[in-house]
Write a protein that holds these residues in place. Structure first.
Motif, PDB file in Angstrom:
ATOM      1  N   THR A  84      57.968  44.425  40.362  1.00  0.00           N
ATOM      2  CA  THR A  84      57.723  42.797  40.393  1.00  0.00           C
ATOM      3  C   THR A  84      57.850  42.303  38.883  1.00  0.00           C
ATOM      4  OG1 THR A  84      55.556  42.855  40.286  1.00  0.00           O
ATOM      5  CG2 THR A  84      56.560  42.920  42.500  1.00  0.00           C
ATOM      6  N   CYS A  89      55.038  37.448  41.915  1.00  0.00           N
ATOM      7  CA  CYS A  89      55.225  38.725  42.724  1.00  0.00           C
ATOM      8  C   CYS A  89      56.825  38.897  43.169  1.00  0.00           C
ATOM      9  CB  CYS A  89      54.368  38.345  44.030  1.00  0.00           C
ATOM     10  SG  CYS A  89      52.772  38.446  43.709  1.00  0.00           S
ATOM     11  N   LEU A 116      49.081  38.095  35.331  1.00  0.00           N
ATOM     12  CA  LEU A 116      49.796  39.424  34.681  1.00  0.00           C
ATOM     13  C   LEU A 116      49.564  40.429  35.724  1.00  0.00           C
ATOM     14  CD1 LEU A 116      50.945  40.809  32.370  1.00  0.00           C
ATOM     15  CD2 LEU A 116      48.780  41.142  31.501  1.00  0.00           C
TER      16      LEU A 116
ATOM     17  N   LEU B 112      39.859  29.126  23.668  1.00  0.00           N
ATOM     18  CA  LEU B 112      41.428  28.946  23.766  1.00  0.00           C
ATOM     19  C   LEU B 112      41.790  28.870  25.281  1.00  0.00           C
ATOM     20  CD1 LEU B 112      42.652  32.026  21.986  1.00  0.00           C
ATOM     21  CD2 LEU B 112      42.304  29.677  20.845  1.00  0.00           C
ATOM     22  N   ARG B 113      40.929  29.315  26.234  1.00  0.00           N
ATOM     23  CA  ARG B 113      41.176  29.124  27.518  1.00  0.00           C
ATOM     24  C   ARG B 113      39.916  29.024  28.481  1.00  0.00           C
ATOM     25  NH1 ARG B 113      42.443  34.006  25.418  1.00  0.00           N
ATOM     26  NH2 ARG B 113      44.519  33.621  25.200  1.00  0.00           N
ATOM     27  N   GLN B 120      41.505  39.748  36.013  1.00  0.00           N
ATOM     28  CA  GLN B 120      42.615  38.595  36.367  1.00  0.00           C
ATOM     29  C   GLN B 120      43.789  39.391  36.265  1.00  0.00           C
ATOM     30  OE1 GLN B 120      42.136  35.005  37.096  1.00  0.00           O
ATOM     31  NE2 GLN B 120      40.029  36.152  37.664  1.00  0.00           N
ATOM     32  N   LEU B 121      44.095  40.603  36.777  1.00  0.00           N
ATOM     33  CA  LEU B 121      45.555  41.333  36.999  1.00  0.00           C
ATOM     34  C   LEU B 121      46.095  41.402  38.605  1.00  0.00           C
ATOM     35  CD1 LEU B 121      44.887  44.085  34.330  1.00  0.00           C
ATOM     36  CD2 LEU B 121      46.066  42.034  34.125  1.00  0.00           C
ATOM     37  N   ARG B 122      46.905  41.591  38.741  1.00  0.00           N
ATOM     38  CA  ARG B 122      47.292  41.895  39.968  1.00  0.00           C
ATOM     39  C   ARG B 122      48.312  43.032  39.989  1.00  0.00           C
ATOM     40  NH1 ARG B 122      52.991  41.192  40.709  1.00  0.00           N
ATOM     41  NH2 ARG B 122      53.702  40.092  38.841  1.00  0.00           N
ATOM     42  N   GLU B 123      48.368  43.678  41.329  1.00  0.00           N
ATOM     43  CA  GLU B 123      49.082  44.727  41.574  1.00  0.00           C
ATOM     44  C   GLU B 123      50.497  44.631  41.372  1.00  0.00           C
ATOM     45  OE1 GLU B 123      47.529  48.123  41.766  1.00  0.00           O
ATOM     46  OE2 GLU B 123      45.815  46.663  41.038  1.00  0.00           O
ATOM     47  N   ASP B 124      51.189  46.001  41.243  1.00  0.00           N
ATOM     48  CA  ASP B 124      52.760  45.528  41.234  1.00  0.00           C
ATOM     49  C   ASP B 124      53.405  45.664  42.629  1.00  0.00           C
ATOM     50  OD1 ASP B 124      55.195  45.389  40.247  1.00  0.00           O
ATOM     51  OD2 ASP B 124      55.510  47.614  39.802  1.00  0.00           O
ATOM     52  N   VAL B 125      52.850  44.809  43.710  1.00  0.00           N
ATOM     53  CA  VAL B 125      53.486  44.638  44.978  1.00  0.00           C
ATOM     54  C   VAL B 125      54.192  43.429  45.147  1.00  0.00           C
ATOM     55  CG1 VAL B 125      52.726  44.629  47.235  1.00  0.00           C
ATOM     56  CG2 VAL B 125      51.316  45.927  45.561  1.00  0.00           C
ATOM     57  N   PRO B 126      55.550  43.488  45.534  1.00  0.00           N
ATOM     58  CA  PRO B 126      56.460  42.419  45.638  1.00  0.00           C
ATOM     59  C   PRO B 126      55.948  41.532  46.795  1.00  0.00           C
ATOM     60  CG  PRO B 126      57.698  44.345  46.026  1.00  0.00           C
ATOM     61  CD  PRO B 126      56.278  44.953  45.844  1.00  0.00           C
ATOM     62  N   GLU B 127      56.210  40.235  46.673  1.00  0.00           N
ATOM     63  CA  GLU B 127      56.130  39.305  47.757  1.00  0.00           C
ATOM     64  C   GLU B 127      57.057  38.244  47.756  1.00  0.00           C
ATOM     65  OE1 GLU B 127      52.169  36.817  48.205  1.00  0.00           O
ATOM     66  OE2 GLU B 127      51.481  38.952  48.120  1.00  0.00           O
TER      67      GLU B 127
END
Ligand code: ZN
Lengths: 548, 158
Positions: A84, A89, A116, B112-113, B120-127
């Motif tokens: 991705t 995603c 990220l 800064l934020r 706060q990361l996500r897995e490399d899974v397509p959607e």
């Protein structure tokens, strides 16, 4: 397949070397042309004309180049092979239907927030470690503002003052045919960023077309120290980066598809001068050989201008490499420094790496090209062999697996670099697409070594194994290929051949001893290639020279 | 300075036309007279003006804006009338934010934020985003399968 075919400069060294030689020559020729011709030749897209004054005309380019040195630095963009994109995603697949993999995040729609992809950090840490870099355990993303239609947000998420990795180096060996030698080039930094979309300029229309599939795809930008001095060093640097990302599995490193893009900075100065020359950037380099040729062209262009006192003709600009005309042409002049107005990306948290995380990645790194090359060298292989085998990670793995099965190192290297490489090239297959396994190659080498089969039969079996698979043992049995080593059996065959060719026998005995080869061939044919060649010749000679 | 630019960006985002949308509308003749584009132009010039990465000036007031230059870096063409019209407005806004320069920040950690827990990361899974039609239909100029934009050849950066 790509990995082997893409070998480019390493794969066809003699040819390229020759081409380089020709180019050199043609430069010299070019310089000795009359002024009018030279001017005509430089007209067209090139804005600066190289005028050659009479007293310089005789001086060849090589002579001029001797007085100058080039300083070359490279920025490489590596597209990561994540499933991705970096911050959304969406799936990324090269060659998908345009604008099919898009969402509010990568289209930059208001309110959409980036998250990220953890894999991006993993790839960055892997590459950073492999490039011997120090890591910033706390880094962050920044916005780089510029306006262009392929950048929907109006800014690119990148890393500015705190890159994830910095201060490393890369080691490589120059190809033997370019003089060889080991080089170490500094790596200034590695940072994470996102790719832009693709902008296509329609031929006639007054508009351009945008495909946002690539927008938001993760990139690692690798900035080198200005350590390279000529085209070959730069091309080899790029080739080593490609090797490294393929060994690490972070990218397919495909230059044609744009997964590995090199922007090169070249400046030239008189040897001995401390001040750097004017830096010119070259883009549109789609292969290692174009990196090589573009740089050598650019060095020659700048050196020629400097030698003519036309320093002011060298301006800070971006030039494009034109493959067709084999030269660089002005793309745009830089009007002052770019003003990207970087500031910290407020929509993303900082990137924090723990020591445990970094260690876990360090412990899982594969054997890297440089380490592999040094190991092969210690095994007694020639540099030519070492470079060939370590060039492609899959070939290297195949070789390692073959020798792990006990095969002789040099023989395994010879088979892989010879018949196997030729077969892969002909059939356009990669080493993991052929049916031959390392186990069977080891068995084949052993069978020849212990004399079960002849080398000739071995070769035949090899091609069957590569095309159809199977085992060496099975094939020897099935086809009854066991080498004939029984002297009595060979004697019988020799007798028959001599009997069938009385005329040649008479000629031989009359002094035409060259006919021995003819008889040997006939006997080998009669044995269906199975006769042990040494034994065959021994028996044959005895019989031929026997006074009957 | 960072605080100020963040605030300015928020300000920018709150105007009727978000600057992000501009890419697709910019240069289209029918929009050139619309009030929203003027807003948007102002928006972008202000962002360019204030989100500078240069070291902050020692004085409490900010540099007066060089509107033609800001417009150029924002890739907007402004008429002389527009420049004349925008200059005092932008100066006003900049001066207003310039007041923030007076705040004593030496002892304050930069924020800064918004701080968040976890990585706060996500897995490399397509959607697949399931409302692609809506995305495409919101593009002002689309010609299957491409987004149509005014022809631009000189790229500022990669
Ligand atoms: Zn997306």
């Amino acid at each position: 397949m790509a990995s082997l075919l893409c070998r480019g400069i390493l794969m066809y060294p003699p040819l390229l070397n020759y081409a380089a030689f020709l180019r050199r020559k043609s430069h010299v020729f070019y310089c000795t042309m009359s002024t009018t011709e030279a001017q005509t030749a430089t007209q067209g897209s090139q804005s600066t004309q190289i005028k050659i004054s009479p007293h310089r005309k005789k001086k060849g380019l090589d002579n001029i180049l001797k007085d100058y040195e080039a300083i070359i630095g490279i920025e490489t963009h590596v597209q990561l092979s994540t499933l991705t994109k970096a911050f959304c995603c969406c799936l990324y697949n090269y060659g998908s239907q345009p604008n099919s993999n898009i969402c509010p995040v990568c289209m930059g729609l208001p309110g959409a927030l980036p998250v990220l992809n953890s894999k991006v950090i993993e790839c960055a840490v892997k590459l950073g470690l492999a490039l011997n870099c120090k890591l910033n355990l706390k880094s962050k993303f920044d916005r780089k503002q510029y306006f262009y239609p392929d950048l929907p947000k109006g800014y690119q998420i990148s890393q500015f003052d705190v890159p994830i990795a910095y201060g490393g180096h890369i080691d490589l060996d120059l190809p033997v045919e370019f003089g060889g030698g080991h080089r170490r080039f500094g790596i200034t930094r590695v940072h994470m960023e996102e790719d832009a979309g693709k902008l296509l300029h329609s031929g006639n229309g007054s508009y351009s077309q945008v495909d946002l599939n690539r927008a938001g795809v993760p990139l690692l930008e690798i900035v080198s120290e200005p350590d390279m001095r000529n085209g070959i060093e730069a091309a080899e640097y790029a080739a080593e980066i490609q090797r490294l990302v393929r060994y690490l599995g972070v990218s397919n490193g495909n230059m044609q598809e744009g997964s590995l893009r090199c922007d090169v900075n070249v400046s030239v100065r008189p040897i001995g001068q401390a001040k750097f020359g004017t830096k010119v950037e070259i883009k549109n380099l789609n292969s290692f050989s174009s990196v090589n040729r573009a740089i050598d062209f650019e060095i020659a262009r700048q050196a020629l201008l400097l030698s003519e006192g036309q320093d002011d003709q060298i301006v800070q600009e971006t030039r494009l490499w034109e493959e067709g005309s084999q030269k660089t042409v002005t793309m745009r002049k830089k009007e002052g420094l770019s003003d990207y107005r970087y500031f910290p990306e407020p929509d993303l948290p900082g990137v924090t790496l723990t020591k445990d995380y970094v260690d876990s990645i360090r412990n899982c790194l594969p054997e890297l090209p440089e380490v592999k090359r040094r190991r092969y060298e210690k095994m007694g292989l020639s540099m030519q062999d070492v470079l060939f085998l370590a060039n492609d990670v899959n070939v290297a793995e195949f070789f390692d697996a073959t020798i792990a099965k006990g095969a002789d190192v040099k023989l395994a290297a010879n088979w892989i670099m010879g018949d196997i490489a030729a077969y892969m090239k002909n059939e356009k297959l990669s080493i993991d697409e052929i049916k031959l396994t390392p186990q069977e190659l080891a068995e084949l080498i052993a069978s020849i070594k212990r004399g079960t089969i002849s080398g000739k039969i071995g070769k035949e079996i090899l091609f069957e194994l590569m095309a159809k698979g199977g085992t060496v043992k099975g094939m020897i049995e099935e086809k009854d290929l066991v080498q004939i080593t029984d002297p009595a059996e060979i004697e019988k065959m020799v007798d028959k051949v001599l009997l069938d060719n009385p005329k040649q026998l008479e000629q031989y005995r009359g002094g035409k001893t060259k006919l021995q080869g003819f008889f040997a061939g006939q006997v080998m044919k009669a044995s269906k290639g199975k006769a042990n060649p040494g034994l065959l010749n021994k028996v044959l000679l005895e019989k031929l020279n026997a006074t009957s | 300075m960072a605080m100020a630019s963040r605030a300015l960006l928020l300000l920018g985002g709150a105007t009727p036309t978000n600057h992000r949308r501009l890419l697709f509308t910019r240069g289209v003749a029918t929009f050139s007279s619309s009030i929203s584009l003027l807003h948007a132009k102002l928006d972008r010039v202000i962002i360019r003006c204030c989100s500078t990465s240069n070291s902050p000036s020692p004085s409490s007031s900010l540099e007066p804006p060089d509107v033609p230059r800001l417009a150029a870096t924002a890739r907007i063409s402004l008429t002389p009338q527009e420049i004349e019209e925008f200059t005092p407005k932008i100066r006003q806004v900049v001066d207003w934010f310039g007041q923030l320069q007076d705040v004593e920040l030496q002892t304050v950690e930069p924020a800064l934020r918004a701080d968040t827990d976890g990585d706060q990361l996500r897995e490399d899974v397509p959607e697949t985003f399931d409302n692609r039609e809506a995305l495409i239909s919101s593009v002002p100029s689309y010609e299957e399968p491409f987004i149509k934009v005014p022809k631009v050849l000189n790229k500022e950066s990669e």
